[in-house]
Motif scaffolding. Structure first.
Motif, PDB file in Angstrom:
ATOM      1  N   GLN A 121       0.860  -1.187   0.000  1.00 17.92           N
ATOM      2  CA  GLN A 121       0.000   0.000   0.000  1.00 17.92           C
ATOM      3  C   GLN A 121       0.898   1.240   0.000  1.00 17.92           C
ATOM      4  O   GLN A 121       1.582   1.506   0.993  1.00 17.92           O
ATOM      5  CB  GLN A 121      -0.893   0.002   1.242  1.00 17.92           C
ATOM      6  CG  GLN A 121      -1.656   1.303   1.464  1.00 17.92           C
ATOM      7  CD  GLN A 121      -2.641   1.619   0.361  1.00 17.92           C
ATOM      8  OE1 GLN A 121      -3.558   0.850   0.076  1.00 17.92           O
ATOM      9  NE2 GLN A 121      -2.454   2.754  -0.315  1.00 17.92           N
TER      10      GLN A 121
ATOM     11  N   PRO B 273      -2.408   5.835   3.732  1.00 12.68           N
ATOM     12  CA  PRO B 273      -2.514   5.255   2.384  1.00 12.68           C
ATOM     13  C   PRO B 273      -2.806   6.321   1.341  1.00 12.68           C
ATOM     14  O   PRO B 273      -3.622   7.222   1.579  1.00 12.68           O
ATOM     15  CB  PRO B 273      -3.702   4.287   2.526  1.00 12.68           C
ATOM     16  CG  PRO B 273      -3.705   3.909   3.965  1.00 12.68           C
ATOM     17  CD  PRO B 273      -3.275   5.145   4.705  1.00 12.68           C
TER      18      PRO B 273
ATOM     19  N   VAL C 135      -3.613  -0.118  -4.030  1.00 14.74           N
ATOM     20  CA  VAL C 135      -2.757  -1.258  -3.686  1.00 14.74           C
ATOM     21  C   VAL C 135      -2.078  -1.796  -4.946  1.00 14.74           C
ATOM     22  O   VAL C 135      -2.699  -1.868  -6.004  1.00 14.74           O
ATOM     23  CB  VAL C 135      -3.604  -2.366  -3.031  1.00 14.74           C
ATOM     24  CG1 VAL C 135      -2.811  -3.657  -2.898  1.00 14.74           C
ATOM     25  CG2 VAL C 135      -4.109  -1.898  -1.680  1.00 14.74           C
TER      26      VAL C 135
ATOM     27  N   GLY D 195      -7.605  -2.315  -2.251  1.00 14.64           N
ATOM     28  CA  GLY D 195      -7.341  -3.042  -1.025  1.00 14.64           C
ATOM     29  C   GLY D 195      -8.572  -3.736  -0.451  1.00 14.64           C
ATOM     30  O   GLY D 195      -8.469  -4.748   0.241  1.00 14.64           O
TER      31      GLY D 195
ATOM     32  N   ASP E 177      -5.642  -4.203   5.569  1.00 15.30           N
ATOM     33  CA  ASP E 177      -5.608  -2.810   5.149  1.00 15.30           C
ATOM     34  C   ASP E 177      -4.367  -2.193   5.784  1.00 15.30           C
ATOM     35  O   ASP E 177      -3.745  -2.745   6.695  1.00 15.30           O
ATOM     36  CB  ASP E 177      -6.903  -2.070   5.483  1.00 15.30           C
ATOM     37  CG  ASP E 177      -7.139  -1.909   6.965  1.00 15.30           C
ATOM     38  OD1 ASP E 177      -6.201  -2.038   7.753  1.00 15.30           O
ATOM     39  OD2 ASP E 177      -8.288  -1.665   7.320  1.00 15.30           O
ATOM     40  N   ALA E 178      -3.941  -1.043   5.275  1.00 13.65           N
ATOM     41  CA  ALA E 178      -2.656  -0.461   5.676  1.00 13.65           C
ATOM     42  C   ALA E 178      -2.640  -0.091   7.158  1.00 13.65           C
ATOM     43  O   ALA E 178      -1.586  -0.012   7.785  1.00 13.65           O
ATOM     44  CB  ALA E 178      -2.347   0.766   4.834  1.00 13.65           C
TER      45      ALA E 178
END
Lengths: 97, 97, 97, 97, 97
Positions: free
Chosen positions: A28, A36, A40, B32, B90-91
């Motif tokens: 990411q 972010p 991605v 993502g 997720d980040a």
């Protein structure tokens, strides 16, 4: 290059031979605020990056050419370094991170 | 590379000779959260991907060079693998998918 | 590659010699819903595409290398095919077009 | 190329050998109003740019080829110049900066 | 390629030797409605474009290769033509400009 965080893995058995031995990571990209920014990507790992680590990602032809192989590798994003340390201000000045 | 889903086909009879034998797919890049992210692209299929499958797509010069031909192929996106399995957070951490 | 519609022409007399003989088109990239997506581009026509036609556009170095010339052509987008037929679902499934 | 401001540094010890000696900077691309536009990038410094300076950044293969080395350098963004002076109108005319 | 308007100049004395003799312009890409679309770029001028002129800009490796030099030029955007005339409809049809 992009600053990014390793957020996962992807596996493929039916794929081009030229990428058969590569470890593929979801990364990411991160923006100036370490949040972010942008979508991605899937990047080949060349430095042994682990889940959650901050990494440097090179894209495009320079990524492809990071492999020391005679035949071209159809890869357009590669993790080229793991981040040890960083300092970043926002463009307006001020905030050190 | 991009994670993407195969969402269709496109046919062209009047085209450059160098791409005459290629199977061209519509692919939708995924973000993502596995939802569409970014615009639909046309990619040449090199691995036999089917409608609805999750795939790995390489773009740019590395895509062009995935073909083992002497003359350049004017293709800037290629399906290089079919996804067997994936894991992605997720980040911000947390959600496994 | 991009799915796009031919929406116009552009002429230039004062230009690099290497692009002197090329026919330059305005093309509007289209998204999954066949609506405009992303900005208008200028692409060199290699297949005789006409106004209003749906076309396939290759970008970057693969576009440049679609010309069979000894010296490089400074062109980063080329119409490589005219669309005969297409089928596309949205990524969530369902709608055939 | 991009107009950008140097906003930080990033260090990596575990990285590809080919980028071992490079100084890596965070740069923030700037738009027509000299405000941040687009995401932060990591660029290799080839001209001795300092924190807060306005610079010119080249991306992609042309960035990679700015290094006079025999083996490819997996770098996709390079600071190629420090800005001495600039003048810019907005596209609608009028405002000199 | 991009349709763009020349909106300024940028000067750099401390820069890579390979770009020393180039004239660098700020250009603003334009969209289908001839309004600014996308961020300002710096492009090398190869055709003598003047302030306020409409131009055609090539990006990436094809831009780099527009220079007839033995060594690579680290430039990723070049003005390759000055627009004499254009006609453009919007993608939905109708409006001639």
């Amino acid at each position: 290059m992009l600053l990014a965080k390793v957020i996962g893995n992807v596996w493929s058995s039916k794929k081009k031979d030229a990428i058969a031995a590569l470890r593929l990571l979801f990364i990411q990209p991160l923006g100036g605020n370490m949040k972010p920014e942008g979508g991605v990507l899937i990047a080949a790992d060349e430095v042994g990056a682990g889940f959650g680590e901050l990494v440097i990602v090179t894209q495009g032809t320079p990524a492809m050419q990071s492999f020391g192989r005679d035949e071209p590798v159809p890869v357009d994003a590669v993790v080229v370094g793991i981040v040890d340390n960083l300092e970043m201000d926002d463009a307006a000045g001020g905030k050190r991170k």
